[in-house]
Design a protein around this motif. Structure first.
Motif, PDB file in Angstrom:
ATOM      1  N   GLY A   1       0.906  -1.479  -0.015  1.00 20.11           N
ATOM      2  CA  GLY A   1      -0.006   0.000  -0.129  1.00 20.11           C
ATOM      3  C   GLY A   1       0.798   1.190   0.045  1.00 20.11           C
ATOM      4  O   GLY A   1       0.418   2.466   0.253  1.00 20.11           O
ATOM      5  N   ASP A   2       2.035   1.214  -0.332  1.00 19.10           N
ATOM      6  CA  ASP A   2       3.007   2.207  -0.327  1.00 19.10           C
ATOM      7  C   ASP A   2       3.145   2.703  -1.772  1.00 19.10           C
ATOM      8  O   ASP A   2       4.208   2.444  -2.278  1.00 19.10           O
ATOM      9  N   TYR A   3       1.911   3.428  -2.291  1.00 22.85           N
ATOM     10  CA  TYR A   3       2.052   3.688  -3.603  1.00 22.85           C
ATOM     11  C   TYR A   3       2.913   4.734  -4.029  1.00 22.85           C
ATOM     12  O   TYR A   3       3.611   4.571  -5.120  1.00 22.85           O
ATOM     13  N   GLN A   4       3.109   5.754  -3.321  1.00 27.81           N
ATOM     14  CA  GLN A   4       4.244   6.839  -3.543  1.00 27.81           C
ATOM     15  C   GLN A   4       5.623   6.245  -3.418  1.00 27.81           C
ATOM     16  O   GLN A   4       6.366   6.550  -4.403  1.00 27.81           O
ATOM     17  N   GLY A   5       5.742   5.209  -2.441  1.00 26.46           N
ATOM     18  CA  GLY A   5       7.144   4.790  -2.511  1.00 26.46           C
ATOM     19  C   GLY A   5       7.348   4.043  -3.629  1.00 26.46           C
ATOM     20  O   GLY A   5       8.697   3.843  -4.338  1.00 26.46           O
ATOM     21  N   ALA A   6       6.370   3.033  -4.068  1.00 28.40           N
ATOM     22  CA  ALA A   6       6.580   2.306  -5.312  1.00 28.40           C
ATOM     23  C   ALA A   6       6.521   3.068  -6.428  1.00 28.40           C
ATOM     24  O   ALA A   6       7.666   2.717  -7.560  1.00 28.40           O
ATOM     25  N   SER A   7       6.126   4.132  -6.940  1.00 22.96           N
ATOM     26  CA  SER A   7       6.215   4.812  -7.896  1.00 22.96           C
ATOM     27  C   SER A   7       7.745   5.587  -7.860  1.00 22.96           C
ATOM     28  O   SER A   7       8.524   5.790  -8.985  1.00 22.96           O
ATOM     29  N   ALA A   8       8.166   5.862  -6.815  1.00 26.53           N
ATOM     30  CA  ALA A   8       9.619   6.322  -6.691  1.00 26.53           C
ATOM     31  C   ALA A   8      10.636   5.307  -7.028  1.00 26.53           C
ATOM     32  O   ALA A   8      11.609   5.692  -7.788  1.00 26.53           O
ATOM     33  N   ASP A   9      10.391   4.152  -6.708  1.00 25.19           N
ATOM     34  CA  ASP A   9      11.338   2.871  -6.940  1.00 25.19           C
ATOM     35  C   ASP A   9      11.361   2.826  -8.355  1.00 25.19           C
ATOM     36  O   ASP A   9      12.215   2.334  -9.190  1.00 25.19           O
ATOM     37  N   PHE A  10       9.997   2.675  -9.077  1.00 26.32           N
ATOM     38  CA  PHE A  10       9.901   2.610 -10.368  1.00 26.32           C
ATOM     39  C   PHE A  10      10.613   3.605 -11.224  1.00 26.32           C
ATOM     40  O   PHE A  10      11.206   3.218 -12.400  1.00 26.32           O
ATOM     41  N   THR A  11      10.526   4.968 -10.749  1.00 22.01           N
ATOM     42  CA  THR A  11      11.230   5.755 -11.357  1.00 22.01           C
ATOM     43  C   THR A  11      12.671   5.721 -11.352  1.00 22.01           C
ATOM     44  O   THR A  11      13.476   5.825 -12.322  1.00 22.01           O
ATOM     45  N   ARG A  12      13.331   5.248 -10.381  1.00 20.60           N
ATOM     46  CA  ARG A  12      14.711   4.830 -10.412  1.00 20.60           C
ATOM     47  C   ARG A  12      15.213   3.802 -10.941  1.00 20.60           C
ATOM     48  O   ARG A  12      15.997   3.895 -11.860  1.00 20.60           O
ATOM     49  N   ALA A  13      14.095   2.883 -11.135  1.00 20.08           N
ATOM     50  CA  ALA A  13      14.474   1.928 -12.104  1.00 20.08           C
ATOM     51  C   ALA A  13      14.552   2.262 -13.683  1.00 20.08           C
ATOM     52  O   ALA A  13      15.371   1.597 -14.344  1.00 20.08           O
ATOM     53  N   ILE A  14      13.491   3.069 -13.736  1.00 20.98           N
ATOM     54  CA  ILE A  14      13.509   3.403 -15.251  1.00 20.98           C
ATOM     55  C   ILE A  14      14.682   4.343 -15.565  1.00 20.98           C
ATOM     56  O   ILE A  14      15.260   4.483 -16.666  1.00 20.98           O
ATOM     57  N   GLU A  15      15.162   5.180 -14.770  1.00 20.38           N
ATOM     58  CA  GLU A  15      16.333   5.826 -14.887  1.00 20.38           C
ATOM     59  C   GLU A  15      17.431   4.956 -15.199  1.00 20.38           C
ATOM     60  O   GLU A  15      18.451   5.387 -16.036  1.00 20.38           O
TER      61      GLU A  15
ATOM     62  N   SER B   1       9.809  -1.781 -20.690  1.00 20.10           N
ATOM     63  CA  SER B   1       8.314  -1.366 -20.906  1.00 20.10           C
ATOM     64  C   SER B   1       7.832  -1.955 -19.556  1.00 20.10           C
ATOM     65  O   SER B   1       6.717  -1.059 -19.141  1.00 20.10           O
ATOM     66  N   GLU B   2       7.947  -2.798 -18.899  1.00 22.48           N
ATOM     67  CA  GLU B   2       7.459  -3.232 -17.557  1.00 22.48           C
ATOM     68  C   GLU B   2       7.602  -2.317 -16.526  1.00 22.48           C
ATOM     69  O   GLU B   2       6.446  -2.188 -15.604  1.00 22.48           O
ATOM     70  N   LEU B   3       8.467  -1.670 -16.470  1.00 23.38           N
ATOM     71  CA  LEU B   3       8.759  -0.736 -15.334  1.00 23.38           C
ATOM     72  C   LEU B   3       7.588   0.688 -15.574  1.00 23.38           C
ATOM     73  O   LEU B   3       7.241   1.009 -14.684  1.00 23.38           O
ATOM     74  N   TYR B   4       7.371   1.091 -16.715  1.00 22.13           N
ATOM     75  CA  TYR B   4       6.574   2.122 -17.063  1.00 22.13           C
ATOM     76  C   TYR B   4       5.141   1.536 -16.786  1.00 22.13           C
ATOM     77  O   TYR B   4       4.146   2.471 -16.171  1.00 22.13           O
ATOM     78  N   ALA B   5       4.756   0.139 -16.913  1.00 24.53           N
ATOM     79  CA  ALA B   5       3.626  -0.169 -16.718  1.00 24.53           C
ATOM     80  C   ALA B   5       3.289  -0.366 -15.080  1.00 24.53           C
ATOM     81  O   ALA B   5       2.168  -0.036 -14.570  1.00 24.53           O
ATOM     82  N   ASN B   6       4.322  -0.874 -14.465  1.00 26.55           N
ATOM     83  CA  ASN B   6       4.179  -0.743 -12.935  1.00 26.55           C
ATOM     84  C   ASN B   6       3.893   0.535 -12.395  1.00 26.55           C
ATOM     85  O   ASN B   6       3.213   0.576 -11.334  1.00 26.55           O
ATOM     86  N   ARG B   7       4.739   1.521 -12.892  1.00 22.34           N
ATOM     87  CA  ARG B   7       4.740   2.966 -12.335  1.00 22.34           C
ATOM     88  C   ARG B   7       3.235   3.408 -12.745  1.00 22.34           C
ATOM     89  O   ARG B   7       2.818   4.137 -11.778  1.00 22.34           O
ATOM     90  N   GLY B   8       2.900   3.130 -13.862  1.00 27.99           N
ATOM     91  CA  GLY B   8       1.392   3.487 -14.362  1.00 27.99           C
ATOM     92  C   GLY B   8       0.523   2.815 -13.303  1.00 27.99           C
ATOM     93  O   GLY B   8      -0.538   3.666 -12.770  1.00 27.99           O
ATOM     94  N   LEU B   9       0.643   1.663 -12.839  1.00 33.87           N
ATOM     95  CA  LEU B   9      -0.302   0.999 -11.861  1.00 33.87           C
ATOM     96  C   LEU B   9      -0.016   1.705 -10.508  1.00 33.87           C
ATOM     97  O   LEU B   9      -1.066   2.059  -9.887  1.00 33.87           O
ATOM     98  N   ALA B  10       1.113   2.270 -10.151  1.00 31.23           N
ATOM     99  CA  ALA B  10       1.012   2.957  -8.864  1.00 31.23           C
ATOM    100  C   ALA B  10       0.382   4.498  -9.058  1.00 31.23           C
ATOM    101  O   ALA B  10      -0.154   4.659  -7.931  1.00 31.23           O
ATOM    102  N   LYS B  11       0.475   4.797 -10.101  1.00 31.90           N
ATOM    103  CA  LYS B  11      -0.094   6.068 -10.164  1.00 31.90           C
ATOM    104  C   LYS B  11      -1.732   6.103 -10.186  1.00 31.90           C
ATOM    105  O   LYS B  11      -2.326   6.916  -9.762  1.00 31.90           O
TER     106      LYS B  11
END
Length: 447
Positions: free
Chosen positions: A210-224, A230-240
């Motif tokens: 349930g830490d959606y903000q933290g999840a989004s931040a981790d996926f952002t770092r992975a994307i960097e 593509s999977e990283l963007y999909a997962n960040r989209g889910l968090a958003k």
């Protein structure tokens, strides 16, 4: 879940005794093989060890090292034959079994690999890589409890082994032990801050916690670190989506689809987001694409028709006060979730028949889908099928006994159908579960 089998380092058998009485030239060939292997010339090493074997056919280390050379050349079948011979000649060397296990694992013969790793552990119980490799093979066979036990043992012997930490993090996710998974991936990141998979794994754990903000931040770092995954963007989209940042989610799903046009989960997520932003036509188009894209389950859903009588005016008034709490969920291969969301969206624009068909398909594909029964009940009731709605609310309650809105609405329907006692009991249960509106209806219709 993806694991890498720990490659056994090319360990030269220098410490094993070699008969030197009249075999000096064979010993020189053996040393030559070691030197060539050390420089990456595995073809040359293989030839040198073969020469030793022709001169001294009982020399187990030469078979073993030749097996390692073959393994490095991706000839795992040939490697296994050499390991077999080395084990026949020297059955007490744990490394021989472990190396053979690695080659068997790389051929996806995990059960046989486990036998070899177990023998290696029996001979040398203090070798962490054997536990790690056996744990990975157990995980490949979906035996996650045994896998976790082995990975725990490997890390007890070598606490900061990155591969074992990463594998255990994945294994805990498969066991739904998300807090432990998060801790393992965090440790991996501390030890190796540029591992994309660790941020992605931790992001998935945070999503589940349930830490959606933290999840989004981790996926952002992975994307960097891996901007074309593509999977990283999909997962960040889910968090958003979970954060109700629907516009941001659409941007991520757009990128996912750009990188992978067949990513049906991205169409599902984007369809959900568009529905929330009242782009209902766009939502239906995306959800339809999600369902149809490489989907073997597409077909004509069975139609289930019910009929009933009710005082529509009061029922509609009370029912419309209940708001469906529609949340995005992970999309399974059957696409039940996409049918569910599309059905809800279709109902909002008046496509009642199509909406019921979608929700019927959702529950056929996923018979334990409580929310789909609930939403279908709402639509059936609104269209006049009160008996069908009662049955759907009942199914929803059987699957989720703490669903106050389902008790409330079933209570209203039963009251309207003349089942006063049962209806009031349902309303009472709804109030007990915290749905305060139920008590207002009880006051008006149950006394």
């Amino acid at each position: 879940m993806k694991f890498l089998v720990s490659g056994v380092a090319f360990l030269f058998a220098l410490t094993l005794s070699y008969p030197i009485l009249a075999q000096r030239s064979a010993a020189e060939f053996f040393e030559e093989g070691n030197t060539k292997a050390g420089t990456g010339d595995f073809n040359g090493a293989l030839q040198a060890y073969s020469t030793v074997i022709s001169m001294s056919p009982e020399h187990a280390p030469s078979y073993f090292n030749r097996g390692l050379a073959k393994a490095n050349l991706k000839d795992h079948r040939g490697a296994i034959l050499d390991y077999d011979k080395a084990i026949e000649l020297s059955p007490k060397e744990s490394l021989y079994y472990q190396s053979r296990g690695v080659s068997k694992s790389l051929q996806e013969d995990y059960r046989a690999a486990i036998e070899d790793y177990s023998k290696a552990i029996e001979l040398n119980p203090e070798e962490p890589k054997a536990y790690y490799n056996r744990g990975v093979s157990y995980a490949k066979l979906k035996n996650h409890r045994n896998a976790l036990t082995d990975l725990d043992h490997a890390l007890a012997l070598n606490p900061d082994e990155l591969a074992a930490l990463y594998a255990r993090g994945n294994c805990k996710q498969d066991l739904q032990e998300y807090a432990g998974s998060l801790a393992d991936f965090t440790r991996v990141i501390e030890l190796s801050p540029k591992r994309t998979g660790a941020y992605a794994g931790r992001g998935l754990a945070k999503l589940e916690l349930g830490d959606y903000q933290g999840a989004s931040a981790d996926f952002t770092r992975a994307i960097e670190l891996s901007p074309n995954d593509s999977e990283l963007y999909a997962n960040r989209g889910l968090a958003k989506n979970k954060l109700e940042d629907f516009g941001g989610a659409i941007i991520d799903f757009d990128k996912t689809i750009q990188l992978n046009p067949d990513h049906f989960q991205a169409y599902y997520g984007r369809g959900f987001s568009k529905g929330k932003l009242n782009d209902h036509r766009g939502s239906i188009a995306d959800l339809t694409k999600s369902i149809e894209l490489k989907n073997t389950y597409v077909g004509d859903p069975k139609k289930i028709v019910y009929s009933g009588k009710i005082n529509r005016e009061k029922l509609d008034e009370l029912r419309e006060q209940v708001k469906e709490n529609v949340k995005i969920a992970a999309l399974t291969n059957e696409r039940a979730e996409a049918y569910y969301i599309r059905g809800v969206v279709r109902a909002k624009i008046g496509e009642t028949k199509a909406a019921i068909q979608d929700l019927t398909t959702a529950v056929e594909l996923s018979p334990t889908y409580s929310n789909a029964y609930f939403s279908r009940a709402m639509i059936r009731s609104a269209s006049g099928d009160q008996m069908g709605a009662v049955l759907d609310f009942t199914s929803s309650i059987k699957l989720r006994s703490d669903y106050p809105e389902a008790y409330y609405l079933r209570g209203i329907l039963k009251n309207s159908l003349g089942e006063i006692n049962d209806g009031c009991l349902d309303l009472s249960k709804a109030g007990e579960l915290g749905y305060q509106q139920a008590y207002k209806v009880i006051s008006s219709f149950c006394n």
